[in-house]
Scaffold this active site. Structure first.
Site, mmCIF file in Angstrom:
data_model
loop_
_atom_site.group_PDB
_atom_site.id
_atom_site.type_symbol
_atom_site.label_atom_id
_atom_site.label_comp_id
_atom_site.label_asym_id
_atom_site.label_seq_id
_atom_site.Cartn_x
_atom_site.Cartn_y
_atom_site.Cartn_z
ATOM 1 N N ASN A 147 -4.136 -13.736 5.945
ATOM 2 C CA ASN A 147 -3.923 -14.169 4.562
ATOM 3 C C ASN A 147 -2.450 -14.345 4.217
ATOM 4 O O ASN A 147 -2.079 -14.316 3.045
ATOM 5 C CB ASN A 147 -4.620 -13.222 3.576
ATOM 6 C CG ASN A 147 -4.232 -11.768 3.792
ATOM 7 O OD1 ASN A 147 -3.269 -11.483 4.480
ATOM 8 N ND2 ASN A 147 -4.981 -10.864 3.185
ATOM 9 N N ARG A 285 3.711 -4.244 -2.097
ATOM 10 C CA ARG A 285 3.055 -2.988 -2.464
ATOM 11 C C ARG A 285 3.693 -2.445 -3.739
ATOM 12 O O ARG A 285 4.930 -2.481 -3.887
ATOM 13 C CB ARG A 285 3.162 -1.936 -1.347
ATOM 14 C CG ARG A 285 2.209 -2.153 -0.165
ATOM 15 C CD ARG A 285 0.731 -2.054 -0.542
ATOM 16 N NE ARG A 285 -0.166 -2.302 0.580
ATOM 17 C CZ ARG A 285 -0.738 -3.484 0.862
ATOM 18 N NH1 ARG A 285 -0.490 -4.542 0.102
ATOM 19 N NH2 ARG A 285 -1.572 -3.587 1.881
ATOM 20 N N GLN A 314 -4.022 1.903 -7.265
ATOM 21 C CA GLN A 314 -4.991 0.824 -7.460
ATOM 22 C C GLN A 314 -6.399 1.389 -7.387
ATOM 23 O O GLN A 314 -6.642 2.219 -6.512
ATOM 24 C CB GLN A 314 -4.811 -0.240 -6.370
ATOM 25 C CG GLN A 314 -3.568 -1.060 -6.575
ATOM 26 C CD GLN A 314 -3.401 -2.212 -5.605
ATOM 27 O OE1 GLN A 314 -2.391 -2.851 -5.591
ATOM 28 N NE2 GLN A 314 -4.388 -2.486 -4.765
ATOM 29 N N HIS A 333 -5.141 -6.891 -7.591
ATOM 30 C CA HIS A 333 -4.769 -7.200 -6.205
ATOM 31 C C HIS A 333 -5.667 -8.319 -5.667
ATOM 32 O O HIS A 333 -6.798 -8.079 -5.267
ATOM 33 C CB HIS A 333 -4.917 -5.940 -5.350
ATOM 34 C CG HIS A 333 -4.188 -6.022 -4.048
ATOM 35 N ND1 HIS A 333 -3.999 -4.952 -3.225
ATOM 36 C CD2 HIS A 333 -3.577 -7.067 -3.423
ATOM 37 C CE1 HIS A 333 -3.329 -5.312 -2.150
ATOM 38 N NE2 HIS A 333 -3.060 -6.600 -2.238
#
Lengths: 379, 379
Positions: A147, A285, A314, A333
């Site tokens: 990705n 991050r 998260q 995210h």
């Protein structure tokens, strides 16, 4: 390279010891595989390619079951009574994602006595205690590259959203207003601005390539220089000293993994030395930056805009300060889990499972821990 | 080219007639110049470069007044009692912008007996009745190129916002939610998608260059093919027939001027023939599309997302359907009025005024109507 070979040899020797063999690729018998994904819920039926979800489980159930393996899929990953905990004692393979991370702690690794393989469907392993995984002789691997394009595209979107002050205009539209001045007084072109990426790994390099036609001043900081051909192609300039680069930037993009060295790298002191009104994009991050220092700097105007899809922790709690700070363009995210990315990381995960069943090696770049030995970039 | 010369010769002959001379560049005496801009209000003091506003008036007041000219600046442009109407009878030069357009109708041109020059601070002239302006022997000019980069950047931002489904994620953040599936089920990479631009003029070509590193299939429709070198550089393929190109596109970008030929070009019938879920970006002019047909197609899902900064009419009324349709990423008319663009079109307007006072020609590409003759692309 010599050191790495030495490491592999060392672990090969160690693996002949019976209590350290569980990380070795195994060809024998039926395996129990557990996957932890986010739920699609009402969105499951809207897109047949929505494979990175509990409902579709990477699209590998029929394939696994036809080969005699057991496949458990869940999104329930927190607390002592969660579904994941129930399967820890006898699972062989655990598949997780960074988008709905199952935290693989030392305690969980200890409980998972049959665990051999930890796969990230996607990229990233900071939800895994790599030291504990290595000590237990496990293999940890990701679908490297699956990705990177998705994230680099998303970063460029966020740069433009901040530079061009998109969101105040959108808010005017949905609120029934029309006030061009309220947008234009802080809307700029990207052209001619100085953009610096902290980290020029796979994502950072793709971003630099996509930034090239925008005629910016491109800077990058990393441990090593990028390929001279790419440097020449993008015109990006190497900055050896992070603290020399950062104050030059109109826009800073974080593209570095979270390690003990990088945690909190953008703290109150560093932020105070940036250009006033600097724009920051962070899809790497959340814990790379000091949460409250960023919120305070957005409130004071020291940071002119902050956008990213990563938070700490998260999912972001309802009272996370970034939800409420001015000039934020945040999302959950998401950047690495586009439909295109899901199809790629589902295929990459299936490929590694197939190799695991056959006792074959994975693509070398996918290893984070190989049979108890950390990959060089994590050491 | 031969035809153009013939046209210029014809109008030169006509201009010797006393009642048609008012468009000719004049060197004599003090001029009255009126500029119509948007107001900065509370934003005026926030940025010294915010020059395209009533408060800063392109930053040319001192320069004009020191040369003995009168300079009136206002945002009050509608209705019979507005400030603009008060000055029509004796102004020589009227400066307008597309962002807060003063509509220069045949009636207003008739009233403005001393009017010689209509300048657009920016690009675009569809708020001006060009036929009436030509018949009155006026010169109409814009600052060609002043904000083409600004608009092209903005288009790429909007493409990414739609393809990657940014706004639902942002809404989750401000609403205290976290639901990755609600975003991801319709978030894609731009890579590999087919993007078609309707019009490959200055903005369309800049967009193609910026799209190049994203590895899309690029198509363009225009009256003529672009330079072979640029075609080769961007890999964009020429599509002679608009109705052949449009149904191939995952993403359509409108980059064509509004003329009687292009008005309403994206109507209900054409929209029905597009790929289901097509994404549309329109920073050109709102009236290129059928407002209600777009809103209906967004509601039905035929259009998967629509983003742009142009509306019909402008400012968009509170009940404009695009404010309320699903999957819109609209803003007020903003893309060409970044601070960088304002500095460029302020400088370009000043340059044309300076040439006008000195009786010199403008840069040829700036002319829309030159002393009563429409530029070829408007004929």
């Amino acid at each position: 390279m010599a050191m790495k070979r030495a490491g592999v040899s060392a672990i090969s020797a160690l693996c002949s010891s019976p209590n350290l063999t569980r990380g070795v690729h195994s060809t024998a018998g039926s395996k129990k595989i557990v996957g932890v994904f986010y739920k699609a819920n009402e969105y499951a039926e809207l897109n047949p390619d929505f494979v990175g979800t509990v409902e579709r489980g990477l699209g590998i159930r029929d394939w696994l079951e036809s080969r005699g393996h057991q496949y458990i899929v869940t999104d329930d990953k927190e607390g002592p009574d969660c579904e994941l905990e129930k399967h820890l004692s006898d699972l062989h393979v655990l598949i997780t994602t960074p988008f709905h991370p199952a935290y693989v702690t030392a305690e969980r690794i200890k409980k998972a006595k049959n665990l051999q393989l930890l796969l990230t469907a996607g990229i990233g392993s900071d939800h895994i205690d790599l030291k504990a995984a290595a000590e237990a002789g496990l293999t940890v691997a990701e679908v490297t590259g699956s990705n990177v394009v998705s994230v680099a595209e998303d970063e460029l979107m966020r740069i433009l959203i901040l530079v061009r002050n998109f969101l105040p205009g959108y808010h005017q539209v949905i609120n029934g207003d029309w006030n061009v001045a309220g947008i234009a007084h802080r809307a700029y072109d990207l052209e001619g601005k100085t953009v610096g990426t902290v980290g020029a790994g796979r994502i950072g390099r793709l971003l630099l390539q996509r930034l090239k036609p925008f005629n910016c001043n491109l800077l990058y900081h990393d441990r090593i220089k990028i390929d001279p051909e790419l440097e020449n192609q993008t015109g990006a300039k190497f900055e050896e000293d992070l603290d020399v680069m950062l104050p030059k930037c109109d826009i800073i993009v974080l593209n570095t993994p979270l390690t003990e060295k990088t945690r909190g790298m953008l703290d109150k002191e560093r932020i105070s030395k940036l250009k006033k009104g600097v724009l920051i994009v962070n899809n790497a991050r959340g814990a790379l930056v000091d949460t409250q220092a960023v919120a305070d700097a957005c409130a004071s105007g020291q940071i002119g805009g902050y956008s990213g899809d990563v938070w700490f922790p998260q999912p972001a709690p309802k009272d996370h300060p970034w939800r409420y700070m001015p000039n934020q363009a945040m999302t959950p995210h998401i950047s690495g889990t586009t439909i295109d990315a899901q199809l790629r990381y589902a295929a990459g995960t299936k490929d590694m499972l197939d190799r695991y069943f056959k006792g074959e090696e994975f693509p070398v770049q996918n290893y984070i821990v190989k049979e108890g030995v950390l990959a060089p970039q994590y050491q």
